[in-house]
Design a protein around this motif. Structure first.
Motif, mmCIF file in Angstrom:
data_model
loop_
_atom_site.group_PDB
_atom_site.id
_atom_site.type_symbol
_atom_site.label_atom_id
_atom_site.label_comp_id
_atom_site.label_asym_id
_atom_site.label_seq_id
_atom_site.Cartn_x
_atom_site.Cartn_y
_atom_site.Cartn_z
ATOM 1 N N GLY A 65 0.767 -1.231 0.000
ATOM 2 C CA GLY A 65 0.000 0.000 0.000
ATOM 3 C C GLY A 65 0.801 1.285 0.000
ATOM 4 N N LEU A 66 1.657 1.502 0.992
ATOM 5 C CA LEU A 66 2.292 2.798 1.195
ATOM 6 C C LEU A 66 3.626 2.843 0.447
ATOM 7 C CD1 LEU A 66 1.441 3.144 4.968
ATOM 8 C CD2 LEU A 66 0.505 4.561 3.121
ATOM 9 N N GLN A 67 3.539 3.203 -0.844
ATOM 10 C CA GLN A 67 4.731 3.347 -1.693
ATOM 11 C C GLN A 67 5.076 4.807 -1.807
ATOM 12 O OE1 GLN A 67 5.736 0.350 -1.264
ATOM 13 N NE2 GLN A 67 3.721 -0.042 -2.083
ATOM 14 N N GLY A 68 5.779 5.322 -0.962
ATOM 15 C CA GLY A 68 6.741 4.597 -0.126
ATOM 16 C C GLY A 68 8.112 4.684 -0.814
ATOM 17 N N HIS A 69 8.723 3.543 -0.883
ATOM 18 C CA HIS A 69 10.101 3.421 -1.357
ATOM 19 C C HIS A 69 10.196 2.266 -2.342
ATOM 20 C CE1 HIS A 69 14.490 3.699 -1.163
ATOM 21 N NE2 HIS A 69 14.471 2.383 -1.229
ATOM 22 N N LEU A 70 10.797 2.536 -3.500
ATOM 23 C CA LEU A 70 11.026 1.504 -4.510
ATOM 24 C C LEU A 70 12.329 1.783 -5.237
ATOM 25 C CD1 LEU A 70 7.501 1.200 -6.215
ATOM 26 C CD2 LEU A 70 8.626 -0.566 -4.862
ATOM 27 N N SER A 71 13.214 0.806 -5.240
ATOM 28 C CA SER A 71 14.384 0.822 -6.129
ATOM 29 C C SER A 71 15.199 2.103 -6.007
ATOM 30 C CB SER A 71 13.936 0.590 -7.572
ATOM 31 O OG SER A 71 13.252 -0.630 -7.690
ATOM 32 N N SER A 72 15.402 2.549 -4.781
ATOM 33 C CA SER A 72 16.222 3.703 -4.388
ATOM 34 C C SER A 72 15.465 5.028 -4.429
ATOM 35 C CB SER A 72 17.500 3.836 -5.219
ATOM 36 O OG SER A 72 17.280 4.568 -6.412
#
Length: 412
Positions: A65-72
């Motif tokens: 749900g809480l994106q948040g953090h992806l791939s740096s």
């Protein structure tokens, strides 16, 4: 932002062709909730369309749900940053907005049979501590309160689904980190582990070392040391083959070894590879290792790791083999299980990690047990453990398992 259902369907077709049966999807939080009191209906509708397209191809869906953090990259809404800077985990208004957002996504999918449940966010613990450049500092008690509140919101939205939280390995390895092994192994429907060997494992042991090929299995077994339910399911929710730590020529071997070793652990719910498709080289500023982690490339061509996964799926489809119980356990002394103030002993290079890898290389299939439970006969019996050793008792030699640690404390 330019949602194209036909493109999504083509991606899903390429995954279903590998024999996969589920996906994790990552709605970007600022696009779904650009204002604290606005959750965009159109974005939620598109998420449901994606889930329905996956179901048509036999793919179950878990939503982070809480994106948040992806791939740096961090994806945080403007109402939490700069002029509106507020703690993600303790500010009352921010938490109320998160709660309603998670409930809304869960409720939108609650009647879809292929909806597995919600993960609160992808490694959201990285916002709470170093090495994040601008962390939202909290205590472990505040982390527990936040996790319990957000999991309850998911449950209100979609009662009875598999709602969980997921942390990167600081929760298991970093002293003083506010997200703890106890939270990971006791809150939510299943325990999620994320296994990345660029954390010092591959650097120390090489791409084909036992510790490297068994790192995911180690985290699965480590999580069980904190679980109150001896058969709590564990989801290897994120694992991949990062170059150059795993050379491209060795990606298929690493993929096969990692999955096979993980499936040799009892109570594994599932394995999810990171990630589906490569990041296009037309996109800038990703760390180099992030571009090539896909099972398929950005043109949907299957890569060696994808072929390895497909072969494993084909070989194991319909089989119900349960791995044997791990009867030998290694004691884990972290200075007290709940807060785990010395959990770095479990990290690559630490005595617990290295002793577990040594035993595994010698042919032992070791479990892990908290030191304070190492003499608890009821706990050991519930897990099928009949003998316990300490890291100091592990003999670093190529001897057979029967002579690995001469002064075992038997519980049989």
């Amino acid at each position: 932002m330019d949602f194209d259902l036909d493109s999504v369907r083509a991606d899903l077709d390429s995954l279903a062709a590998l024999g996969l049966d589920h996906i994790r999807v990552f709605p970007l939080w600022p696009l779904f909730q650009p204002n604290r009191t606005l959750i965009r209906p159109r974005a939620v509708e598109q998420l449901v369309q994606l889930a329905d397209a996956a179901a048509e191809r036999g793919l179950d869906v878990n939503v982070d749900g809480l994106q948040g953090h992806l791939s740096s990259f961090d994806f945080l809404p403007a109402w939490t940053r700069t002029w509106h800077r507020r703690n993600l985990f303790t500010d009352p208004e921010v938490c109320a907005g998160q709660e309603e957002y998670l409930r809304t996504l869960a409720a939108a999918l609650a009647d879809r049979p292929h909806f597995l449940g919600m993960t609160l966010g992808n490694e959201i613990n990285q916002f709470s501590d170093r090495p994040h450049p601008d962390p939202d500092r909290i205590t472990d008690a505040q982390a527990t309160a936040w996790l319990e509140r957000m999991l309850a919101a998911c449950e209100r939205g979609a009662p009875g689904r598999m709602h969980l939280h997921a942390a990167y390995d600081a929760a298991w390895y970093q002293d003083g980190h506010p997200f703890t092994p106890a939270q990971a192994a006791r809150l939510g429907a299943v325990t999620a582990v994320h296994s990345w060997v660029f954390n010092g494992t591959a650097q120390r042991h090489g791409p084909t070392g036992t510790a490297t090929e068994q790192h995911a299995a180690y985290l699965i077994e480590l999580s069980k040391a904190w679980a109150r339910d001896p058969h709590r399911p564990v989801w290897l929710q994120e694992v991949g083959a990062p170059a150059p730590h795993i050379p491209e020529a060795g990606a298929a071997r690493f993929t096969e070894a990692t999955v096979v070793n993980a499936l040799d652990c009892p109570d594994v719910w599932g394995v999810t590879w990171w990630c589906s498709h490569d990041v296009s080289r037309s996109l800038a500023d990703f760390p180099e290792l992030e571009y090539g982690l896909g099972l398929l490339d950005s043109a949907r061509r299957v890569k060696p790791a994808g072929r390895a996964i497909a072969a494993l799926v084909a070989d194991r489809r319909g089989r119900t083999r349960r791995p044997p119980v791990r009867t030998t356990a290694l004691a884990v002394d972290v200075g007290g299980g709940d807060a785990a103030p010395r959990r770095s002993v479990c990290a690559p290079g630490g005595p617990v990690f290295e002793a577990w890898a040594e035993l595994t290389a010698q042919g032992v299939r070791p479990a892990l047990v908290l030191a304070e439970l190492a003499s608890d006969s009821a706990h050991l019996t519930s897990r099928g453990i009949t003998e316990v050793c300490t890291p100091d008792e592990v003999v670093r030699s190529p001897r057979r398992p029967s002579s690995s640690f001469p002064d075992r404390r038997s519980t049989s």
